[in-house]
Design an enzyme around this catalytic site. Structure first.
Site, mmCIF file in Angstrom:
data_model
loop_
_atom_site.group_PDB
_atom_site.id
_atom_site.type_symbol
_atom_site.label_atom_id
_atom_site.label_comp_id
_atom_site.label_asym_id
_atom_site.label_seq_id
_atom_site.Cartn_x
_atom_site.Cartn_y
_atom_site.Cartn_z
ATOM 1 N N ALA A 1 6.091 9.890 5.714
ATOM 2 C CA ALA A 1 6.434 10.198 7.117
ATOM 3 C C ALA A 1 7.063 8.977 7.793
ATOM 4 O O ALA A 1 7.969 9.111 8.627
ATOM 5 C CB ALA A 1 5.181 10.636 7.867
ATOM 6 N N TYR B 1 -14.032 0.022 2.248
ATOM 7 C CA TYR B 1 -12.798 0.456 2.931
ATOM 8 C C TYR B 1 -12.795 -0.085 4.367
ATOM 9 O O TYR B 1 -11.790 -0.617 4.842
ATOM 10 C CB TYR B 1 -12.734 1.985 2.927
ATOM 11 C CG TYR B 1 -11.462 2.567 3.519
ATOM 12 C CD1 TYR B 1 -10.287 2.637 2.761
ATOM 13 C CD2 TYR B 1 -11.433 3.047 4.826
ATOM 14 C CE1 TYR B 1 -9.128 3.176 3.295
ATOM 15 C CE2 TYR B 1 -10.279 3.588 5.367
ATOM 16 C CZ TYR B 1 -9.126 3.650 4.593
ATOM 17 O OH TYR B 1 -7.969 4.194 5.128
ATOM 18 N N GLN C 1 4.532 9.436 -0.480
ATOM 19 C CA GLN C 1 3.776 10.606 -0.007
ATOM 20 C C GLN C 1 2.969 10.205 1.220
ATOM 21 O O GLN C 1 2.927 9.033 1.615
ATOM 22 C CB GLN C 1 2.850 11.150 -1.098
ATOM 23 C CG GLN C 1 1.740 10.178 -1.499
ATOM 24 C CD GLN C 1 0.797 10.778 -2.541
ATOM 25 O OE1 GLN C 1 1.235 11.342 -3.529
ATOM 26 N NE2 GLN C 1 -0.495 10.656 -2.311
ATOM 27 N N GLY C 2 2.325 11.205 1.818
ATOM 28 C CA GLY C 2 1.399 10.944 2.917
ATOM 29 C C GLY C 2 2.053 10.210 4.082
ATOM 30 O O GLY C 2 3.199 10.475 4.469
ATOM 31 N N CYS D 1 6.978 -0.071 -7.856
ATOM 32 C CA CYS D 1 6.425 -1.400 -7.593
ATOM 33 C C CYS D 1 4.945 -1.308 -7.242
ATOM 34 O O CYS D 1 4.552 -0.518 -6.384
ATOM 35 C CB CYS D 1 7.213 -2.010 -6.420
ATOM 36 S SG CYS D 1 6.618 -3.615 -5.915
ATOM 37 N N GLY E 1 3.838 2.165 -0.532
ATOM 38 C CA GLY E 1 3.112 3.439 -0.548
ATOM 39 C C GLY E 1 3.930 4.515 0.147
ATOM 40 O O GLY E 1 3.416 5.309 0.926
ATOM 41 N N THR F 1 -3.865 13.891 4.306
ATOM 42 C CA THR F 1 -3.130 13.387 3.126
ATOM 43 C C THR F 1 -4.052 13.516 1.913
ATOM 44 O O THR F 1 -5.209 13.926 2.039
ATOM 45 C CB THR F 1 -2.750 11.894 3.270
ATOM 46 O OG1 THR F 1 -3.955 11.116 3.186
ATOM 47 C CG2 THR F 1 -2.024 11.605 4.563
ATOM 48 N N GLY G 1 3.107 7.129 4.349
ATOM 49 C CA GLY G 1 4.275 6.325 3.994
ATOM 50 C C GLY G 1 5.537 7.151 3.975
ATOM 51 O O GLY G 1 6.600 6.711 4.430
HETATM 52 P P1 NAD Z 1 -1.877 8.713 0.091
HETATM 53 O O1 NAD Z 1 -2.798 8.599 -1.049
HETATM 54 O O2 NAD Z 1 -1.292 10.025 0.419
HETATM 55 O O3 NAD Z 1 -0.663 7.674 -0.073
HETATM 56 C C1 NAD Z 1 -0.880 6.370 -0.530
HETATM 57 C C2 NAD Z 1 0.380 5.913 -1.283
HETATM 58 O O4 NAD Z 1 0.173 4.564 -1.696
HETATM 59 C C3 NAD Z 1 0.646 6.742 -2.541
HETATM 60 O O5 NAD Z 1 2.004 7.107 -2.585
HETATM 61 C C4 NAD Z 1 0.262 5.805 -3.675
HETATM 62 O O6 NAD Z 1 0.985 6.042 -4.868
HETATM 63 C C5 NAD Z 1 0.606 4.451 -3.049
HETATM 64 N N1 NAD Z 1 -0.082 3.349 -3.697
HETATM 65 C C6 NAD Z 1 -1.408 3.267 -4.013
HETATM 66 N N2 NAD Z 1 -1.653 2.107 -4.635
HETATM 67 C C7 NAD Z 1 -0.490 1.430 -4.700
HETATM 68 C C8 NAD Z 1 -0.106 0.176 -5.238
HETATM 69 N N3 NAD Z 1 -0.989 -0.614 -5.860
HETATM 70 N N4 NAD Z 1 1.198 -0.217 -5.126
HETATM 71 C C9 NAD Z 1 2.098 0.590 -4.527
HETATM 72 N N5 NAD Z 1 1.802 1.803 -4.029
HETATM 73 C C10 NAD Z 1 0.529 2.215 -4.109
HETATM 74 O O7 NAD Z 1 -2.685 8.124 1.327
HETATM 75 P P2 NAD Z 1 -2.326 7.990 2.880
HETATM 76 O O8 NAD Z 1 -3.397 8.657 3.617
HETATM 77 O O9 NAD Z 1 -0.919 8.344 3.158
HETATM 78 O O10 NAD Z 1 -2.565 6.423 3.038
HETATM 79 C C11 NAD Z 1 -1.568 5.523 3.520
HETATM 80 C C12 NAD Z 1 -2.250 4.416 4.284
HETATM 81 O O11 NAD Z 1 -2.864 4.967 5.456
HETATM 82 C C13 NAD Z 1 -3.388 3.721 3.530
HETATM 83 O O12 NAD Z 1 -3.339 2.327 3.800
HETATM 84 C C14 NAD Z 1 -4.641 4.326 4.122
HETATM 85 O O13 NAD Z 1 -5.759 3.483 4.003
HETATM 86 C C15 NAD Z 1 -4.198 4.510 5.552
HETATM 87 N N6 NAD Z 1 -4.960 5.477 6.343
HETATM 88 C C16 NAD Z 1 -5.138 6.752 5.913
HETATM 89 C C17 NAD Z 1 -5.860 7.649 6.698
HETATM 90 C C18 NAD Z 1 -6.109 9.079 6.265
HETATM 91 O O14 NAD Z 1 -7.024 9.717 6.806
HETATM 92 N N7 NAD Z 1 -5.313 9.637 5.363
HETATM 93 C C19 NAD Z 1 -6.382 7.233 7.919
HETATM 94 C C20 NAD Z 1 -6.180 5.933 8.336
HETATM 95 C C21 NAD Z 1 -5.451 5.055 7.539
#
Ligand code: NAD
Length: 286
Positions: A20, A181, A15-16, A63, A12, A218, A18
């Site tokens: 960073a 979740y 973006q977001g 992937c 992942g 994100t 990942g």
């Molecule tokens: P995001 O949607 O910006 O990024 C998620 C990334 O995961 C995307 O690039 C997406 O393409 C990729 N992805 C999704 N399904 C996939 C798969 N099957 N195989 C490979 N890649 C896949 O979200 P984010 O906020 O950056 O989330 C990243 C992690 O942080 C997640 O596990 C999320 O649960 C966790 N998280 C997010 C927050 C929040 O508030 N944003 C808070 C706590 C934890």
């Protein structure tokens, strides 16, 4: 630099949070394999990172972490050397991402070196598609971890390392309107802590830690209310939590660096919160 020439796999990654993570790893001297289903964003990010760090420092692999084949494929020992250009030719000849990512760990080892760090970060939030949420957020974390173990476990010829799983504050407290979740993130915290204990007991030479951020700015946050399914009527209550403060992705990446560089950290569920609460350790787990 703190992580000079260490090899990291980030899921992942494009973006977001990942992205960073990939950026802080690169700034600290690591080489990074960027795994993601979003091929277009992956290619553009690779171009940006090539300019900043040089093309030899990263590898983008399209992937899906839900697919065993796309991560595993033919097993080879960690020392096995693969010519990346031959794999690219294979990918082109077989017509795309499905084949190209069939050996994500082997391709990383061949192109960047044996893997030292794995960041299980890919995640989704969709209470309507709850089985997919479990599949990506929890099942895939177990899958990628077990494949990583085959490469990194000192007991089977690997050189050890660190595995960091992105959980959430929802892995420590129930997140209103997001029961599935929440279940996945509690699962990630539990799996991480159990694997840390197993690693110590069995001599894997691998530290396991979880990151537990509060809300982070994100795409997940941008669209959260559309994905609450039968709990969407609670969106206003969920907003109260968001109003308490939203983190920058770079703040979560700082937590990652702390868990990677502090050798005493194993089995930690590191809270990353806004301002004064940043990097607090949740007392239940002390
Ligand atoms: P995001 O949607 O910006 O990024 C998620 C990334 O995961 C995307 O690039 C997406 O393409 C990729 N992805 C999704 N399904 C996939 C798969 N099957 N195989 C490979 N890649 C896949 O979200 P984010 O906020 O950056 O989330 C990243 C992690 O942080 C997640 O596990 C999320 O649960 C966790 N998280 C997010 C927050 C929040 O508030 N944003 C808070 C706590 C934890």
């Amino acid at each position: 630099m703190a992580l000079q020439d260490q090899v990291a796999v980030v899921t992942g990654a494009v973006q977001g949070i990942g992205r960073a993570m990939a950026e802080i790893l690169l700034r600290n001297g690591a080489k990074v394999a960027l795994l993601d289903v979003n091929e277009a964003a992956g290619k553009s990010l690779k171009e940006v990172l090539d300019k900043q760090h040089g093309p030899e420092r990263t590898l983008f692999l399209s992937c899906d972490v839900e697919s065993e084949e796309q991560i595993r494929a033919n097993q080879m020992p960690p020392s096995c050397s693969i010519d990346p250009s031959s794999l690219q030719r294979f990918s082109d000849a077989t017509g795309g991402s499905q084949q190209a990512c069939s050996a994500a760990f082997q391709r990383t080892a061949g192109a960047l070196g044996a893997v030292d760090i794995v960041c299980n970060n890919a995640g989704v939030l969709n209470e309507a598609e709850w089985e997919k949420t479990i599949s990506v957020n929890l099942v895939a974390v177990v899958r990628v971890t077990y494949i990583a173990l085959e490469h990194m476990n000192k007991m089977s010829g690997g050189r050890g390392g660190v595995i960091i799983n992105t959980a959430s504050m929802a892995g420590l407290f129930p997140l209103l309107s997001c029961p599935v979740y929440t279940a996945t993130k509690y699962g990630v915290v539990g799996f991480t802590r159990a694997m840390a204990a197993n690693s110590t007991a069995l001599g894997f030479g691998i530290r396991f830690n979880a990151l537990c951020p509060g809300f982070v700015q994100t795409d997940i946050l941008d669209n959260i209310y559309e994905r609450l399914g039968q709990f969407s009527q609670l969106s206003a209550e969920t907003q109260v939590f968001v109003d308490k403060g939203v983190l920058k992705t770079s703040e979560v990446a700082e937590g990652l660096l702390e868990l990677l560089t502090n050798d005493t950290k194993n089995g930690e569920a590191l809270q990353v919160m806004c301002s004064s609460q940043k990097y607090m350790k949740f007392p239940v787990f002390t």
